[in-house]
Design a protein around this motif. Structure first.
Motif, PDB file in Angstrom:
ATOM      1  N   ALA A   1       0.830  -1.212   0.000  1.00 44.00           N
ATOM      2  CA  ALA A   1       0.000   0.000   0.000  1.00 44.00           C
ATOM      3  C   ALA A   1       0.861   1.257   0.000  1.00 44.00           C
ATOM      4  CB  ALA A   1      -0.933  -0.001   1.206  1.00 44.00           C
ATOM      5  N   ALA A   2       1.940   1.245   0.778  1.00 42.05           N
ATOM      6  CA  ALA A   2       2.821   2.417   0.819  1.00 42.05           C
ATOM      7  C   ALA A   2       3.467   2.662  -0.543  1.00 42.05           C
ATOM      8  CB  ALA A   2       3.883   2.242   1.902  1.00 42.05           C
ATOM      9  N   VAL A   3       3.888   1.607  -1.200  1.00 42.70           N
ATOM     10  CA  VAL A   3       4.519   1.765  -2.518  1.00 42.70           C
ATOM     11  C   VAL A   3       3.499   2.260  -3.540  1.00 42.70           C
ATOM     12  CG1 VAL A   3       5.585   0.491  -4.422  1.00 42.70           C
ATOM     13  CG2 VAL A   3       6.340   0.087  -2.080  1.00 42.70           C
TER      14      VAL A   3
ATOM     15  N   ALA B   1       2.207   8.848   1.376  1.00 41.64           N
ATOM     16  CA  ALA B   1       2.054   7.391   1.403  1.00 41.64           C
ATOM     17  C   ALA B   1       2.397   6.828   2.770  1.00 41.64           C
ATOM     18  CB  ALA B   1       2.942   6.761   0.337  1.00 41.64           C
ATOM     19  N   SER B   2       3.485   7.308   3.327  1.00 36.84           N
ATOM     20  CA  SER B   2       3.922   6.807   4.623  1.00 36.84           C
ATOM     21  C   SER B   2       2.932   7.172   5.723  1.00 36.84           C
ATOM     22  CB  SER B   2       5.302   7.369   4.941  1.00 36.84           C
ATOM     23  OG  SER B   2       5.720   6.967   6.211  1.00 36.84           O
ATOM     24  N   THR B   3       2.518   8.421   5.765  1.00 34.40           N
ATOM     25  CA  THR B   3       1.629   8.848   6.847  1.00 34.40           C
ATOM     26  C   THR B   3       0.237   8.235   6.728  1.00 34.40           C
ATOM     27  OG1 THR B   3       1.100  10.854   5.618  1.00 34.40           O
ATOM     28  CG2 THR B   3       2.833  11.011   7.271  1.00 34.40           C
ATOM     29  N   GLN B   4      -0.283   8.163   5.534  1.00 34.31           N
ATOM     30  CA  GLN B   4      -1.630   7.604   5.378  1.00 34.31           C
ATOM     31  C   GLN B   4      -1.663   6.107   5.667  1.00 34.31           C
ATOM     32  OE1 GLN B   4      -3.080   8.675   1.522  1.00 34.31           O
ATOM     33  NE2 GLN B   4      -3.695  10.721   2.187  1.00 34.31           N
ATOM     34  N   THR B   5      -0.701   5.391   5.169  1.00 33.30           N
ATOM     35  CA  THR B   5      -0.684   3.946   5.414  1.00 33.30           C
ATOM     36  C   THR B   5      -0.441   3.648   6.887  1.00 33.30           C
ATOM     37  OG1 THR B   5       0.197   3.677   3.191  1.00 33.30           O
ATOM     38  CG2 THR B   5       0.271   1.775   4.619  1.00 33.30           C
ATOM     39  N   PHE B   6       0.459   4.395   7.497  1.00 41.08           N
ATOM     40  CA  PHE B   6       0.711   4.200   8.925  1.00 41.08           C
ATOM     41  C   PHE B   6      -0.546   4.526   9.734  1.00 41.08           C
ATOM     42  CE2 PHE B   6       2.446   4.998  13.121  1.00 41.08           C
ATOM     43  CZ  PHE B   6       3.386   3.993  13.234  1.00 41.08           C
ATOM     44  N   ALA B   7      -1.275   5.562   9.336  1.00 36.26           N
ATOM     45  CA  ALA B   7      -2.505   5.921  10.047  1.00 36.26           C
ATOM     46  C   ALA B   7      -3.555   4.823   9.950  1.00 36.26           C
ATOM     47  CB  ALA B   7      -3.051   7.234   9.502  1.00 36.26           C
ATOM     48  N   VAL B   8      -3.665   4.204   8.786  1.00 37.90           N
ATOM     49  CA  VAL B   8      -4.629   3.099   8.634  1.00 37.90           C
ATOM     50  C   VAL B   8      -4.214   1.918   9.513  1.00 37.90           C
ATOM     51  CG1 VAL B   8      -5.540   1.409   6.998  1.00 37.90           C
ATOM     52  CG2 VAL B   8      -5.412   3.805   6.354  1.00 37.90           C
ATOM     53  N   GLY B   9      -2.937   1.622   9.561  1.00 39.73           N
ATOM     54  CA  GLY B   9      -2.453   0.556  10.440  1.00 39.73           C
ATOM     55  C   GLY B   9      -2.713   0.858  11.904  1.00 39.73           C
ATOM     56  N   THR B  10      -2.507   2.106  12.285  1.00 37.21           N
ATOM     57  CA  THR B  10      -2.767   2.510  13.662  1.00 37.21           C
ATOM     58  C   THR B  10      -4.246   2.388  13.994  1.00 37.21           C
ATOM     59  OG1 THR B  10      -0.921   4.045  13.518  1.00 37.21           O
ATOM     60  CG2 THR B  10      -2.473   4.390  15.304  1.00 37.21           C
TER      61      THR B  10
ATOM     62  N   ALA C   1     -10.738 -12.736  16.886  1.00 39.07           N
ATOM     63  CA  ALA C   1     -10.812 -11.846  15.726  1.00 39.07           C
ATOM     64  C   ALA C   1     -10.126 -10.508  16.021  1.00 39.07           C
ATOM     65  CB  ALA C   1     -12.267 -11.621  15.333  1.00 39.07           C
ATOM     66  N   MET C   2     -10.335 -10.004  17.212  1.00 38.06           N
ATOM     67  CA  MET C   2      -9.721  -8.717  17.557  1.00 38.06           C
ATOM     68  C   MET C   2      -8.198  -8.852  17.698  1.00 38.06           C
ATOM     69  SD  MET C   2     -12.009  -6.488  17.450  1.00 38.06           S
ATOM     70  CE  MET C   2     -13.222  -7.223  16.398  1.00 38.06           C
ATOM     71  N   THR C   3      -7.741 -10.005  18.143  1.00 39.74           N
ATOM     72  CA  THR C   3      -6.294 -10.250  18.197  1.00 39.74           C
ATOM     73  C   THR C   3      -5.704 -10.251  16.797  1.00 39.74           C
ATOM     74  OG1 THR C   3      -6.553 -11.521  20.225  1.00 39.74           O
ATOM     75  CG2 THR C   3      -4.531 -11.872  18.974  1.00 39.74           C
ATOM     76  N   ARG C   4      -6.417 -10.895  15.871  1.00 37.16           N
ATOM     77  CA  ARG C   4      -5.963 -10.881  14.479  1.00 37.16           C
ATOM     78  C   ARG C   4      -5.920  -9.467  13.922  1.00 37.16           C
ATOM     79  NH1 ARG C   4      -6.208 -15.963  11.252  1.00 37.16           N
ATOM     80  NH2 ARG C   4      -7.187 -17.289  12.758  1.00 37.16           N
ATOM     81  N   LEU C   5      -6.956  -8.692  14.207  1.00 37.95           N
ATOM     82  CA  LEU C   5      -7.003  -7.320  13.706  1.00 37.95           C
ATOM     83  C   LEU C   5      -5.864  -6.488  14.288  1.00 37.95           C
ATOM     84  CD1 LEU C   5      -8.550  -5.314  11.955  1.00 37.95           C
ATOM     85  CD2 LEU C   5      -9.981  -4.790  13.936  1.00 37.95           C
ATOM     86  N   SER C   6      -5.585  -6.663  15.554  1.00 39.08           N
ATOM     87  CA  SER C   6      -4.475  -5.929  16.180  1.00 39.08           C
ATOM     88  C   SER C   6      -3.139  -6.332  15.570  1.00 39.08           C
ATOM     89  CB  SER C   6      -4.443  -6.186  17.686  1.00 39.08           C
ATOM     90  OG  SER C   6      -5.606  -5.709  18.291  1.00 39.08           O
ATOM     91  N   GLY C   7      -2.949  -7.630  15.354  1.00 44.70           N
ATOM     92  CA  GLY C   7      -1.717  -8.088  14.721  1.00 44.70           C
ATOM     93  C   GLY C   7      -1.578  -7.547  13.312  1.00 44.70           C
ATOM     94  N   PHE C   8      -2.689  -7.515  12.590  1.00 50.08           N
ATOM     95  CA  PHE C   8      -2.658  -6.973  11.233  1.00 50.08           C
ATOM     96  C   PHE C   8      -2.283  -5.496  11.249  1.00 50.08           C
ATOM     97  CE2 PHE C   8      -4.876  -4.754   7.787  1.00 50.08           C
ATOM     98  CZ  PHE C   8      -4.275  -5.361   6.690  1.00 50.08           C
ATOM     99  N   GLY C   9      -2.895  -4.725  12.139  1.00 46.64           N
ATOM    100  CA  GLY C   9      -2.584  -3.297  12.227  1.00 46.64           C
ATOM    101  C   GLY C   9      -1.129  -3.051  12.595  1.00 46.64           C
ATOM    102  N   ALA C  10      -0.623  -3.833  13.535  1.00 49.83           N
ATOM    103  CA  ALA C  10       0.793  -3.692  13.898  1.00 49.83           C
ATOM    104  C   ALA C  10       1.688  -4.065  12.722  1.00 49.83           C
ATOM    105  CB  ALA C  10       1.107  -4.570  15.107  1.00 49.83           C
ATOM    106  N   GLY C  11       1.266  -5.068  11.962  1.00 46.89           N
ATOM    107  CA  GLY C  11       2.034  -5.458  10.781  1.00 46.89           C
ATOM    108  C   GLY C  11       2.045  -4.375   9.724  1.00 46.89           C
ATOM    109  N   VAL C  12       0.906  -3.732   9.509  1.00 43.30           N
ATOM    110  CA  VAL C  12       0.857  -2.632   8.534  1.00 43.30           C
ATOM    111  C   VAL C  12       1.803  -1.518   8.962  1.00 43.30           C
ATOM    112  CG1 VAL C  12      -0.602  -0.804   7.589  1.00 43.30           C
ATOM    113  CG2 VAL C  12      -1.460  -3.149   7.680  1.00 43.30           C
ATOM    114  N   MET C  13       1.772  -1.186  10.237  1.00 42.26           N
ATOM    115  CA  MET C  13       2.678  -0.132  10.720  1.00 42.26           C
ATOM    116  C   MET C  13       4.134  -0.541  10.521  1.00 42.26           C
ATOM    117  SD  MET C  13       0.827   1.417  14.113  1.00 42.26           S
ATOM    118  CE  MET C  13       0.620  -0.105  14.986  1.00 42.26           C
TER     119      MET C  13
END
Length: 118
Positions: free
Chosen positions: A32-34, A45-54, A95-107
């Motif tokens: 997504a950042a690329v 790109a960096s700020t928006q993608t990081f914000a979505v991950g957060t 499910a919420m654990t998965r979502l948290s892991g995904f968000g941390a991964g995006v960041m």
């Protein structure tokens, strides 16, 4: 050593859940950042993608804690009202654990890819 086997099995299942979601988040966050950097500038790109991950990470943490606090009450209410839903506290926390892991991964993916952007 045999005394710790149930603990390691429990820990391994939880870590696998977080790590697999985080790996998917790293890959998708980097892509997504690329893509956004190609369409716009790298800073955006960096700020928006990081914000979505957060946002995903925070929603997952909030949802997990809400499930832990009110999950059994919701399950009891559903049984009492005979709603026939399959919602459970355990599934919600998972499910919420998965979502948290995904968000941390995006960041993490954004942090890894950002120095490589032109």
């Amino acid at each position: 050593m045999a005394r710790h086997d149930p603990l390691f099995a429990w820990l391994r299942r939880r870590l696998r859940l977080v790590v697999t979601a985080g790996a998917v988040g790293i890959v998708l966050g980097g892509i997504a950042a690329v893509v956004i950097a190609v369409l716009d500038d790298p800073t955006t790109a960096s700020t928006q993608t990081f914000a979505v991950g957060t946002l995903a990470f925070g929603f997952g943490i909030l949802g997990w804690s809400g499930s832990a606090l009110a999950g059994r009450s919701i399950e009891g209410l559903q049984r009492r009202l005979d709603t026939n839903t399959d919602w459970t506290e355990r599934d919600s926390r998972r499910a919420m654990t998965r979502l948290s892991g995904f968000g941390a991964g995006v960041m993490a993916g954004v942090v890894i890819v950002t120095p490589l952007l032109p």
